[in-house]
Design a protein around this motif. Structure first.
Motif, PDB file in Angstrom:
ATOM      1  N   ILE A  23      -3.184   5.812  -1.650  1.00 49.78           N
ATOM      2  CA  ILE A  23      -2.927   6.233  -3.028  1.00 49.78           C
ATOM      3  C   ILE A  23      -3.006   5.027  -3.962  1.00 49.78           C
ATOM      4  N   SER A  24      -2.374   3.917  -3.556  1.00 52.75           N
ATOM      5  CA  SER A  24      -2.384   2.716  -4.391  1.00 52.75           C
ATOM      6  C   SER A  24      -2.329   1.475  -3.511  1.00 52.75           C
ATOM      7  N   LYS A  25      -2.840   0.377  -4.074  1.00 48.25           N
ATOM      8  CA  LYS A  25      -2.897  -0.890  -3.346  1.00 48.25           C
ATOM      9  C   LYS A  25      -2.667  -2.021  -4.348  1.00 48.25           C
ATOM     10  N   PRO A  49       8.627   5.900   3.967  1.00 41.76           N
ATOM     11  CA  PRO A  49       7.745   6.033   5.127  1.00 41.76           C
ATOM     12  C   PRO A  49       6.247   5.940   4.842  1.00 41.76           C
ATOM     13  N   ASN A  50       5.831   6.122   3.609  1.00 44.39           N
ATOM     14  CA  ASN A  50       4.396   6.031   3.338  1.00 44.39           C
ATOM     15  C   ASN A  50       4.039   4.739   2.589  1.00 44.39           C
ATOM     16  N   GLU A  51       4.948   3.766   2.597  1.00 43.68           N
ATOM     17  CA  GLU A  51       4.675   2.454   1.994  1.00 43.68           C
ATOM     18  C   GLU A  51       4.504   1.433   3.116  1.00 43.68           C
ATOM     19  N   VAL A  52       3.464   0.608   2.992  1.00 42.23           N
ATOM     20  CA  VAL A  52       3.175  -0.424   3.985  1.00 42.23           C
ATOM     21  C   VAL A  52       3.085  -1.759   3.256  1.00 42.23           C
ATOM     22  N   PHE A  53       3.762  -2.757   3.797  1.00 39.76           N
ATOM     23  CA  PHE A  53       3.767  -4.096   3.215  1.00 39.76           C
ATOM     24  C   PHE A  53       3.085  -5.040   4.200  1.00 39.76           C
ATOM     25  N   LEU A  54       2.113  -5.807   3.711  1.00 39.71           N
ATOM     26  CA  LEU A  54       1.404  -6.783   4.540  1.00 39.71           C
ATOM     27  C   LEU A  54       1.725  -8.185   4.067  1.00 39.71           C
ATOM     28  N   TYR A  55       1.944  -9.084   5.017  1.00 36.85           N
ATOM     29  CA  TYR A  55       2.126 -10.501   4.731  1.00 36.85           C
ATOM     30  C   TYR A  55       1.106 -11.246   5.572  1.00 36.85           C
ATOM     31  N   LEU A 101       0.842  -1.192   0.000  1.00 40.45           N
ATOM     32  CA  LEU A 101       0.000   0.000   0.000  1.00 40.45           C
ATOM     33  C   LEU A 101       0.876   1.241   0.000  1.00 40.45           C
ATOM     34  N   THR A 102       0.490   2.223  -0.765  1.00 43.48           N
ATOM     35  CA  THR A 102       1.117   3.534  -0.685  1.00 43.48           C
ATOM     36  C   THR A 102       0.074   4.463  -0.077  1.00 43.48           C
ATOM     37  N   VAL A 103       0.421   5.037   1.053  1.00 43.86           N
ATOM     38  CA  VAL A 103      -0.492   5.883   1.819  1.00 43.86           C
ATOM     39  C   VAL A 103      -0.100   7.346   1.611  1.00 43.86           C
ATOM     40  N   LYS A 104      -1.112   8.205   1.538  1.00 39.51           N
ATOM     41  CA  LYS A 104      -0.834   9.633   1.415  1.00 39.51           C
ATOM     42  C   LYS A 104       0.079  10.045   2.575  1.00 39.51           C
ATOM     43  N   PRO A 105       1.169  10.748   2.280  1.00 39.06           N
ATOM     44  CA  PRO A 105       2.137  11.093   3.335  1.00 39.06           C
ATOM     45  C   PRO A 105       1.513  11.786   4.543  1.00 39.06           C
ATOM     46  N   ASP A 106       0.549  12.628   4.328  1.00 36.45           N
ATOM     47  CA  ASP A 106      -0.060  13.342   5.453  1.00 36.45           C
ATOM     48  C   ASP A 106      -1.107  12.502   6.191  1.00 36.45           C
ATOM     49  N   GLN A 107      -1.320  11.253   5.751  1.00 32.77           N
ATOM     50  CA  GLN A 107      -2.319  10.377   6.358  1.00 32.77           C
ATOM     51  C   GLN A 107      -1.721   9.166   7.076  1.00 32.77           C
ATOM     52  N   ILE A 108      -0.414   8.950   6.953  1.00 36.25           N
ATOM     53  CA  ILE A 108       0.198   7.724   7.486  1.00 36.25           C
ATOM     54  C   ILE A 108       0.019   7.623   9.015  1.00 36.25           C
ATOM     55  N   ALA A 109       0.073   8.737   9.723  1.00 35.92           N
ATOM     56  CA  ALA A 109      -0.084   8.705  11.188  1.00 35.92           C
ATOM     57  C   ALA A 109      -1.498   8.277  11.585  1.00 35.92           C
ATOM     58  N   LEU A 110      -2.480   8.551  10.765  1.00 32.08           N
ATOM     59  CA  LEU A 110      -3.852   8.103  11.014  1.00 32.08           C
ATOM     60  C   LEU A 110      -4.065   6.674  10.530  1.00 32.08           C
ATOM     61  N   PHE A 111      -3.406   6.333   9.431  1.00 34.30           N
ATOM     62  CA  PHE A 111      -3.584   5.026   8.817  1.00 34.30           C
ATOM     63  C   PHE A 111      -3.018   3.893   9.675  1.00 34.30           C
ATOM     64  N   MET A 112      -1.820   4.076  10.207  1.00 31.40           N
ATOM     65  CA  MET A 112      -1.135   2.971  10.889  1.00 31.40           C
ATOM     66  C   MET A 112      -1.888   2.410  12.097  1.00 31.40           C
ATOM     67  N   PRO A 113      -2.457   3.207  12.992  1.00 28.69           N
ATOM     68  CA  PRO A 113      -3.213   2.600  14.090  1.00 28.69           C
ATOM     69  C   PRO A 113      -4.395   1.767  13.600  1.00 28.69           C
ATOM     70  N   ALA A 114      -5.076   2.229  12.562  1.00 26.05           N
ATOM     71  CA  ALA A 114      -6.195   1.460  12.002  1.00 26.05           C
ATOM     72  C   ALA A 114      -5.692   0.163  11.371  1.00 26.05           C
ATOM     73  N   MET A 115      -4.542   0.232  10.700  1.00 23.88           N
ATOM     74  CA  MET A 115      -3.970  -0.963  10.071  1.00 23.88           C
ATOM     75  C   MET A 115      -3.583  -1.986  11.117  1.00 23.88           C
ATOM     76  N   LEU A 116      -2.923  -1.539  12.166  1.00 22.42           N
ATOM     77  CA  LEU A 116      -2.503  -2.457  13.219  1.00 22.42           C
ATOM     78  C   LEU A 116      -3.703  -3.061  13.942  1.00 22.42           C
ATOM     79  N   ASN A 117      -4.742  -2.276  14.158  1.00 24.39           N
ATOM     80  CA  ASN A 117      -5.958  -2.796  14.774  1.00 24.39           C
ATOM     81  C   ASN A 117      -6.610  -3.855  13.886  1.00 24.39           C
ATOM     82  N   ASN A 118      -6.636  -3.619  12.587  1.00 24.13           N
ATOM     83  CA  ASN A 118      -7.198  -4.597  11.649  1.00 24.13           C
ATOM     84  C   ASN A 118      -6.416  -5.912  11.716  1.00 24.13           C
TER      85      ASN A 118
END
Length: 96
Positions: A84-86, A48-54, A8-25
């Motif tokens: 931004i992209s998935k 810093p705005n790229e997230v990799f899930l396994y 996932l590529t997350v909007k740079p200004d949104q990563i701080a909001l995205f990560m807690p939701a991602m970890l909770n999921n």
């Protein structure tokens, strides 16, 4: 086993909001979905705005159940505008 890898590529200004939701999921998936065997959330400081899930599921049906779960659908609705992209790729374990 059924493996899912997501980049996932997350909007740079949104990563701080995205990560807690991602970890909770991820934590909720592991705690409540019988077929979810592993759910790793990975980042790299150089990107810093790229997230990799396994993710590992017992089979495709378990992954489909994950996608249909209330917690995933709520997560997807909340975080969708932050992404931004998935890129999702799936693999089935080869048994010899």
């Amino acid at each position: 086993m059924f493996a899912v890898v997501v980049t996932l590529t997350v909007k740079p200004d949104q990563i701080a909001l995205f990560m807690p939701a991602m970890l909770n999921n991820a934590q909720t998936s592991l705690a409540t979905e019988q077929g979810c065997q592993r759910f790793d959330v990975c980042t790299d400081p150089a990107r810093p705005n790229e997230v990799f899930l396994y993710e590992l599921y017992t089979d495709r049906a378990a992954f489909d159940a994950h996608l249909a779960s209330d917690h995933y659908r709520a997560f997807d609705q909340i975080t969708g505008p932050q992404v931004i992209s998935k890129n999702v790729r799936t693999f089935t374990q080869v048994v010899s």
